[in-house]
Design a protein around this motif. Sequence first.
Motif, short mmCIF file in Angstrom:
data_model
loop_
_atom_site.label_atom_id
_atom_site.label_comp_id
_atom_site.label_asym_id
_atom_site.label_seq_id
_atom_site.Cartn_x
_atom_site.Cartn_y
_atom_site.Cartn_z
N GLY A 5 53.56 36.00 72.91
CA GLY A 5 54.61 35.56 72.00
C GLY A 5 55.60 34.58 72.63
O GLY A 5 56.55 34.14 71.98
N GLU A 43 57.51 31.37 73.83
CA GLU A 43 57.62 30.16 73.03
C GLU A 43 56.85 28.99 73.64
O GLU A 43 56.25 28.34 73.04
CB GLU A 43 59.06 29.77 72.73
CG GLU A 43 59.14 28.92 71.47
CD GLU A 43 58.83 27.46 71.67
OE1 GLU A 43 58.31 26.86 70.73
OE2 GLU A 43 59.03 26.94 72.75
N THR A 69 53.11 29.82 72.07
CA THR A 69 52.87 29.79 70.62
C THR A 69 52.92 28.37 70.09
O THR A 69 52.13 28.00 69.21
CB THR A 69 53.90 30.66 69.88
OG1 THR A 69 55.23 30.24 70.23
CG2 THR A 69 53.74 32.14 70.24
N SER A 128 44.45 30.20 69.26
CA SER A 128 45.30 31.37 69.38
C SER A 128 46.07 31.32 70.70
O SER A 128 45.66 30.64 71.65
CB SER A 128 44.46 32.65 69.33
OG SER A 128 43.73 32.78 70.55
N PRO A 129 47.22 32.04 70.78
CA PRO A 129 47.92 32.10 72.07
C PRO A 129 47.02 32.59 73.21
O PRO A 129 47.10 32.08 74.33
CB PRO A 129 49.07 33.08 71.79
CG PRO A 129 49.36 32.88 70.32
CD PRO A 129 48.01 32.68 69.70
#
Length: 276
Positions: A200, A202, A205, A214-215
């Motif tokens: 999650g 920053e 993402t 996807s991350p």
Amino acid sequence: MAPVSIPTVTLNDGVEIPQLGFGVFQVPDAETTAAVSSALEAGYRSIDTAAIYGNEAGVGKALAESGIAREELFVTTKLWNADQGYDATLRAFDDSLAKLGLDHVDMYLIHWPTPARDLYKETWKAIEKLVADGRVRTAGVSNFQPDHLKRLIDGADLVPAVNQIELHPGLQQAELRAVHAELGIATEAWSPLAQGAVLGDEPITAIAARHGKSPAQVVLRWHLQLGNVVIPKSVTPERIRQNLDVFDFALTDDEMTAIAGLDRDLRTGPHPDQLN
């Protein structure tokens, strides 16, 4: 779907290891066969287990049922701390091999240095014998710190080919990776996604949104571009496939720099100096 072509890393003894493999840490033995079978179907050929995981038999069953030629597979297992010492190592290796149902493993690692027990140099001598006897193709260590590595190598016949360490954007281990580069040791990352703790963050993402990935795929791509060998774990077939779908995009220098800024000494496992 065309088979995935996974790049390899050539180790200091000339053995080639797939740069992206499949780990089975914390996968119960009963679930391991299905997870490894899914990974093999998706295109993984490197499987990483350990005696302490209690799932070597499940891995072996999946390998046997896969129909994939042994020479196409790269199988790693690890010696547990309680089995360090020359004779104990040889016995523990025989036990692992029997559970896996194999006549050799591709890589055997000392799982932790356990410095307070002071047996890793003696243990390494036993592993050197296993390599000389052709029962282990390449040998390495896991969770070794710079001082452990240098002490191990002093007087040894073999320099470890790999040090498998906790490594992810929250724990980037720059000093240790520099020692690996100096000694000719490949860096292999366990917990490469920090058990989800960095997904999650920053810039990860934002980079994921920019690339339509996807991350987790972004973090695995970061590892590959650093040159790490990486062994993500999942028991979900869709995620197992997604973790392999990281060869059709690249991170820019700015994106790599942004992820470098996330280093914060975030450990998901024990510190190597403290586990005995």
